[in-house]
Scaffold this motif. Structure first.
Motif, mmCIF file in Angstrom:
data_model
loop_
_atom_site.group_PDB
_atom_site.id
_atom_site.type_symbol
_atom_site.label_atom_id
_atom_site.label_comp_id
_atom_site.label_asym_id
_atom_site.label_seq_id
_atom_site.Cartn_x
_atom_site.Cartn_y
_atom_site.Cartn_z
ATOM 1 N N ARG A 94 0.825 -1.375 0.012
ATOM 2 C CA ARG A 94 0.029 -0.028 0.130
ATOM 3 C C ARG A 94 0.828 1.185 -0.132
ATOM 4 N NH1 ARG A 94 -4.058 -1.189 4.787
ATOM 5 N NH2 ARG A 94 -1.941 -1.625 6.077
ATOM 6 N N VAL A 95 1.665 1.309 -0.938
ATOM 7 C CA VAL A 95 2.616 2.266 -0.986
ATOM 8 C C VAL A 95 3.160 2.785 -2.566
ATOM 9 C CG1 VAL A 95 4.581 0.873 -0.549
ATOM 10 C CG2 VAL A 95 4.892 3.469 -0.022
ATOM 11 N N PHE A 96 3.260 3.876 -2.685
ATOM 12 C CA PHE A 96 3.969 4.401 -3.961
ATOM 13 C C PHE A 96 5.230 4.795 -3.688
ATOM 14 C CE2 PHE A 96 -0.355 6.063 -4.681
ATOM 15 C CZ PHE A 96 -0.850 5.164 -5.892
ATOM 16 N N ALA A 97 6.185 4.459 -4.798
ATOM 17 C CA ALA A 97 7.707 4.924 -4.680
ATOM 18 C C ALA A 97 7.919 6.049 -5.566
ATOM 19 C CB ALA A 97 8.459 3.668 -4.661
ATOM 20 N N THR A 98 8.650 6.934 -5.446
ATOM 21 C CA THR A 98 8.778 8.016 -6.481
ATOM 22 C C THR A 98 10.297 8.465 -6.410
ATOM 23 O OG1 THR A 98 6.695 8.908 -6.261
ATOM 24 C CG2 THR A 98 8.262 10.522 -7.387
ATOM 25 N N LEU A 99 10.903 8.180 -7.683
ATOM 26 C CA LEU A 99 12.426 8.701 -7.964
ATOM 27 C C LEU A 99 12.402 10.008 -8.636
ATOM 28 C CD1 LEU A 99 13.687 5.246 -9.478
ATOM 29 C CD2 LEU A 99 13.754 6.314 -6.995
ATOM 30 N N HIS A 100 13.287 10.881 -8.209
ATOM 31 C CA HIS A 100 13.769 12.123 -8.683
ATOM 32 C C HIS A 100 14.914 12.595 -8.622
ATOM 33 C CE1 HIS A 100 12.985 14.787 -4.986
ATOM 34 N NE2 HIS A 100 12.825 13.690 -4.658
ATOM 35 N N PHE A 101 15.331 13.723 -9.016
ATOM 36 C CA PHE A 101 16.562 14.404 -8.595
ATOM 37 C C PHE A 101 16.502 15.583 -7.658
ATOM 38 C CE2 PHE A 101 17.459 12.383 -12.886
ATOM 39 C CZ PHE A 101 18.471 11.621 -12.643
ATOM 40 N N SER A 102 17.701 15.628 -6.823
ATOM 41 C CA SER A 102 17.452 16.728 -5.825
ATOM 42 C C SER A 102 18.132 18.238 -6.599
ATOM 43 C CB SER A 102 18.694 16.651 -4.925
ATOM 44 O OG SER A 102 19.918 16.592 -5.568
ATOM 45 N N PRO A 103 17.905 19.525 -6.009
ATOM 46 C CA PRO A 103 18.464 20.382 -6.604
ATOM 47 C C PRO A 103 19.941 20.222 -7.423
ATOM 48 C CG PRO A 103 16.961 21.028 -4.955
ATOM 49 C CD PRO A 103 17.347 19.522 -4.621
ATOM 50 N N ASP A 104 20.693 19.592 -6.795
ATOM 51 C CA ASP A 104 22.108 19.473 -7.090
ATOM 52 C C ASP A 104 22.417 18.255 -7.938
ATOM 53 O OD1 ASP A 104 21.865 17.820 -5.025
ATOM 54 O OD2 ASP A 104 23.457 18.387 -3.865
ATOM 55 N N GLY A 105 21.398 17.540 -8.236
ATOM 56 C CA GLY A 105 21.372 16.736 -9.391
ATOM 57 C C GLY A 105 21.692 15.167 -8.723
ATOM 58 N N LYS A 106 21.507 14.851 -7.175
ATOM 59 C CA LYS A 106 21.559 13.702 -6.821
ATOM 60 C C LYS A 106 20.353 12.935 -6.835
ATOM 61 C CE LYS A 106 25.174 15.204 -3.592
ATOM 62 N NZ LYS A 106 25.439 15.220 -2.168
ATOM 63 N N PRO A 107 20.352 11.593 -7.059
ATOM 64 C CA PRO A 107 19.123 10.814 -7.130
ATOM 65 C C PRO A 107 18.511 10.708 -5.798
ATOM 66 C CG PRO A 107 21.088 9.433 -8.100
ATOM 67 C CD PRO A 107 21.612 10.810 -7.466
ATOM 68 N N ARG A 108 17.316 10.830 -5.763
ATOM 69 C CA ARG A 108 16.417 10.793 -4.599
ATOM 70 C C ARG A 108 15.085 9.631 -4.767
ATOM 71 N NH1 ARG A 108 15.406 16.954 -2.484
ATOM 72 N NH2 ARG A 108 17.394 16.974 -1.211
#
Length: 217
Positions: A94-108
């Motif tokens: 029962r969870v979503f996972a989201t990947l994106h980049f931080s303002p300095d380009g690091k994976p989050r």
């Protein structure tokens, strides 16, 4: 010669102020109107172009049973380009996972569970201030942790709460929009307050240039 020097300084200062306004005006707007972020779908799972830098985290998610949903964009008003995110879901957890980049380009990576009838639990794999509305909202982060540990922590933080049952891509996009228009607004204001402060400083400099620079006859 002094007049030319003063003119050069004035123009340089105005150029700096203009740049500050361009970079921070959208942030200042979010302080006053955090719901003005448009969340829209970009590409479904079979056409989602995941950046290579996010591949390691995506592999950890797949190993835990997460399935890709698609990508979405979060675009604040007045900002030319939006922020891309890449979504996965684990209906059993029962969870979503989201990947994106931080303002300095690091994976989050962050995990998100919408609650019924309203609310969210958000657990981030990076530094994030803890914020809670009892029974409706829990937000916080862990630094330097694996996706497995993050999921385990998120599962614990869900105890006593009632998650929704829809973990489709459409539900993920709707949840993102609802977060900006509801319980996420306090955090959005805090995250973008610095942009407003930069604009205020810039306007004070301009006022000082045109008012404080006057000389008696």
């Amino acid at each position: 010669m002094n007049a030319f020097v003063e003119l050069f300084i004035a123009l340089a200062l105005l150029g700096l102020v203009a740049r500050v306004l361009v970079l921070n005006l959208w942030r200042a707007l979010l302080v006053f109107a955090p719901g003005n972020v448009l969340v829209r779908p970009v590409a479904p799972a079979d056409r989602m172009e995941l950046p290579l830098e996010l591949g390691l985290l995506a592999g950890e998610l797949r190993a835990l049973g997460f399935l890709p949903l698609g990508s979405h964009e979060e675009k604040p008003r007045l900002r030319r380009k939006g922020f891309l995110s890449y979504d996965f879901a684990h209906p059993g957890e029962r969870v979503f996972a989201t990947l994106h980049f931080s303002p300095d380009g690091k994976p989050r990576l962050y995990l998100l569970t919408p609650l019924a009838p309203e609310g969210f639990v958000l657990t981030a794999g990076y530094k994030r201030p803890t914020f809670e509305v009892p029974g409706r909202y829990r937000s916080g982060g862990l630094v330097a942790t694996s996706a497995e540990h993050l999921l385990r922590t998120h599962r614990e933080r869900l105890q006593g709460l009632n998650p929704t049952g829809d973990f489709s891509w459409d539900a993920r996009v709707r949840a993102g929009q609802a977060w900006y228009q509801g319980l996420g607004q306090t955090e959005v204001r805090r995250q973008n307050l610095q942009g407003l402060l930069w604009i205020l400083v810039a306007l004070i400099l301009v006022a000082g240039l045109f008012l404080g620079g006057r000389r008696p006859a």
